[in-house]
Design a protein around this motif. Sequence first.
Motif, PDB file in Angstrom:
ATOM      1  N   LYS A 182      -2.754 -21.755 -33.583  1.00  0.00           N
ATOM      2  CA  LYS A 182      -2.758 -20.601 -32.683  1.00  0.00           C
ATOM      3  C   LYS A 182      -1.532 -19.727 -32.932  1.00  0.00           C
ATOM      4  N   LEU A 183      -0.414 -20.368 -33.219  1.00  0.00           N
ATOM      5  CA  LEU A 183       0.814 -19.635 -33.503  1.00  0.00           C
ATOM      6  C   LEU A 183       0.661 -18.780 -34.761  1.00  0.00           C
ATOM      7  N   ALA A 184       0.084 -19.372 -35.799  1.00  0.00           N
ATOM      8  CA  ALA A 184      -0.117 -18.637 -37.053  1.00  0.00           C
ATOM      9  C   ALA A 184      -1.017 -17.420 -36.830  1.00  0.00           C
ATOM     10  N   SER A 185      -2.075 -17.615 -36.042  1.00  0.00           N
ATOM     11  CA  SER A 185      -3.003 -16.512 -35.756  1.00  0.00           C
ATOM     12  C   SER A 185      -2.321 -15.421 -34.948  1.00  0.00           C
ATOM     13  N   ALA A 186      -1.507 -15.840 -33.984  1.00  0.00           N
ATOM     14  CA  ALA A 186      -0.809 -14.866 -33.137  1.00  0.00           C
ATOM     15  C   ALA A 186       0.184 -14.047 -33.955  1.00  0.00           C
ATOM     16  N   LYS A 187       0.868 -14.711 -34.869  1.00  0.00           N
ATOM     17  CA  LYS A 187       1.823 -13.990 -35.722  1.00  0.00           C
ATOM     18  C   LYS A 187       1.107 -12.996 -36.626  1.00  0.00           C
ATOM     19  N   LYS A 188      -0.058 -13.399 -37.116  1.00  0.00           N
ATOM     20  CA  LYS A 188      -0.849 -12.502 -37.970  1.00  0.00           C
ATOM     21  C   LYS A 188      -1.301 -11.281 -37.185  1.00  0.00           C
ATOM     22  N   LYS A 189      -1.707 -11.526 -35.955  1.00  0.00           N
ATOM     23  CA  LYS A 189      -2.144 -10.417 -35.105  1.00  0.00           C
ATOM     24  C   LYS A 189      -0.989  -9.481 -34.794  1.00  0.00           C
ATOM     25  N   LYS A 190       0.178 -10.048 -34.564  1.00  0.00           N
ATOM     26  CA  LYS A 190       1.345  -9.208 -34.278  1.00  0.00           C
ATOM     27  C   LYS A 190       1.671  -8.322 -35.480  1.00  0.00           C
ATOM     28  N   GLU A 191       1.585  -8.899 -36.671  1.00  0.00           N
ATOM     29  CA  GLU A 191       1.824  -8.106 -37.879  1.00  0.00           C
ATOM     30  C   GLU A 191       0.846  -6.935 -37.965  1.00  0.00           C
ATOM     31  N   ALA A 192      -0.422  -7.221 -37.650  1.00  0.00           N
ATOM     32  CA  ALA A 192      -1.445  -6.177 -37.701  1.00  0.00           C
ATOM     33  C   ALA A 192      -1.176  -5.102 -36.648  1.00  0.00           C
ATOM     34  N   ASP A 193      -0.805  -5.547 -35.448  1.00  0.00           N
ATOM     35  CA  ASP A 193      -0.499  -4.593 -34.373  1.00  0.00           C
ATOM     36  C   ASP A 193       0.698  -3.724 -34.738  1.00  0.00           C
ATOM     37  N   ASP A 194       1.698  -4.367 -35.332  1.00  0.00           N
ATOM     38  CA  ASP A 194       2.905  -3.623 -35.735  1.00  0.00           C
ATOM     39  C   ASP A 194       2.567  -2.606 -36.831  1.00  0.00           C
ATOM     40  N   ALA A 195       1.669  -3.008 -37.720  1.00  0.00           N
ATOM     41  CA  ALA A 195       1.270  -2.100 -38.810  1.00  0.00           C
ATOM     42  C   ALA A 195       0.574  -0.868 -38.244  1.00  0.00           C
ATOM     43  N   LEU A 196      -0.244  -1.057 -37.233  1.00  0.00           N
ATOM     44  CA  LEU A 196      -0.928   0.077 -36.615  1.00  0.00           C
ATOM     45  C   LEU A 196       0.063   0.992 -35.890  1.00  0.00           C
ATOM     46  N   LYS A 197       1.044   0.366 -35.208  1.00  0.00           N
ATOM     47  CA  LYS A 197       2.047   1.160 -34.501  1.00  0.00           C
ATOM     48  C   LYS A 197       2.859   2.013 -35.474  1.00  0.00           C
ATOM     49  N   LYS A 198       3.050   1.495 -36.683  1.00  0.00           N
ATOM     50  CA  LYS A 198       3.820   2.235 -37.695  1.00  0.00           C
ATOM     51  C   LYS A 198       3.131   3.538 -38.094  1.00  0.00           C
ATOM     52  N   MET A 199       1.798   3.556 -37.979  1.00  0.00           N
ATOM     53  CA  MET A 199       1.066   4.791 -38.314  1.00  0.00           C
ATOM     54  C   MET A 199       1.513   5.925 -37.399  1.00  0.00           C
ATOM     55  N   GLU A 200       1.572   5.647 -36.127  1.00  0.00           N
ATOM     56  CA  GLU A 200       1.966   6.686 -35.176  1.00  0.00           C
ATOM     57  C   GLU A 200       3.440   7.041 -35.329  1.00  0.00           C
ATOM     58  N   THR A 201       4.269   6.011 -35.588  1.00  0.00           N
ATOM     59  CA  THR A 201       5.702   6.260 -35.798  1.00  0.00           C
ATOM     60  C   THR A 201       5.920   7.148 -37.028  1.00  0.00           C
ATOM     61  N   ALA A 202       5.166   6.868 -38.084  1.00  0.00           N
ATOM     62  CA  ALA A 202       5.276   7.652 -39.324  1.00  0.00           C
ATOM     63  C   ALA A 202       4.881   9.106 -39.070  1.00  0.00           C
ATOM     64  N   TYR A 203       3.801   9.295 -38.347  1.00  0.00           N
ATOM     65  CA  TYR A 203       3.333  10.658 -38.067  1.00  0.00           C
ATOM     66  C   TYR A 203       4.359  11.430 -37.228  1.00  0.00           C
ATOM     67  N   ASP A 204       4.960  10.745 -36.260  1.00  0.00           N
ATOM     68  CA  ASP A 204       5.952  11.405 -35.393  1.00  0.00           C
ATOM     69  C   ASP A 204       7.159  11.907 -36.185  1.00  0.00           C
TER      70      ASP A 204
END
Length: 290
Positions: A182-204
């Motif tokens: 579960k920890l491994a899956s959660a970390k993977k999800k966090k990486e994916a969430d962070d990657a998506l957040k970077k899209m908006e940060t990059a655009y800003d």
Amino acid sequence: MALINCPECNKEISDTVKVCPGCGYKFKKSKQKKEKKEPKIFKSKKSKRIAIVILAVVIAALLGIGGFWGYKYYLVPLQDYKVAESLASENKFDEAIAAFEALDDFKDSKDKVLETHYKKAEYLLESKSYVDAVKEFELAGDYSDSKDRVNETMYQWAEASDVEESIRIYEELGDYKDSADKLASAKKKKEADDALKKMETAYDSCESSRTKLSSDKKSIIVDSSSQYDYISSIDIVTIISALGLPSSLFDEMCATNALMGRQTETYDYYEVSWSYHPDNGLDVIFKYKN
């Protein structure tokens, strides 16, 4: 009557005579039996009555003291004990715990404190108050299966939490159940969430009016106006850096010509495609692909 020997002439004589008839020896002490004397305190009926009254008063006093101590140290605590049990049955756990703690060693009050913490934890768990439920199971100490319930409650808490909180809890749980997976899956999800957040940060961070963010915030399009559109070129470099992509990607874009058609590079969470035309410059699409 009995016969005795005269101490003077040794003649047998009656033990009732005062003078020996043979030799005239006079006996000094009387042979009469001494009567048993009654203690002075009981010489009169009045004295006996006084003694009985005193004894009765002493017994009554002892019974009174015993009754007072029994009332104070058993009957009163017993009543408080029943009140505490009633509070616990009404889910007034904090009041019940305080009442049992005040009873100290009376009956099984100390065990009742732990039991009430356990019942409060179960009540909180039903309402999904995981943080408080964990605390109460910990306060229940060795009562029943409290230690196992701590881990199970934390596991449920992790399942219901956001990804960052889940990671923290699964790390604390260690090898409990499938926490490691579960920890491994959660970390993977966090990486994916962070990657998506970077899209908006990059655009800003972009400056060109020709740079657009899609409505779902999963794509950034840079449509240069010409090969001399330097502001759009700066945006492309900014986006590459913000997304953590290799800086060589921009060099690859600059080496593209119109005859090469549309080029594509794929990374863990992004897909980047571009084309070049001498009249229109670079046309680049950064897409989140998870």
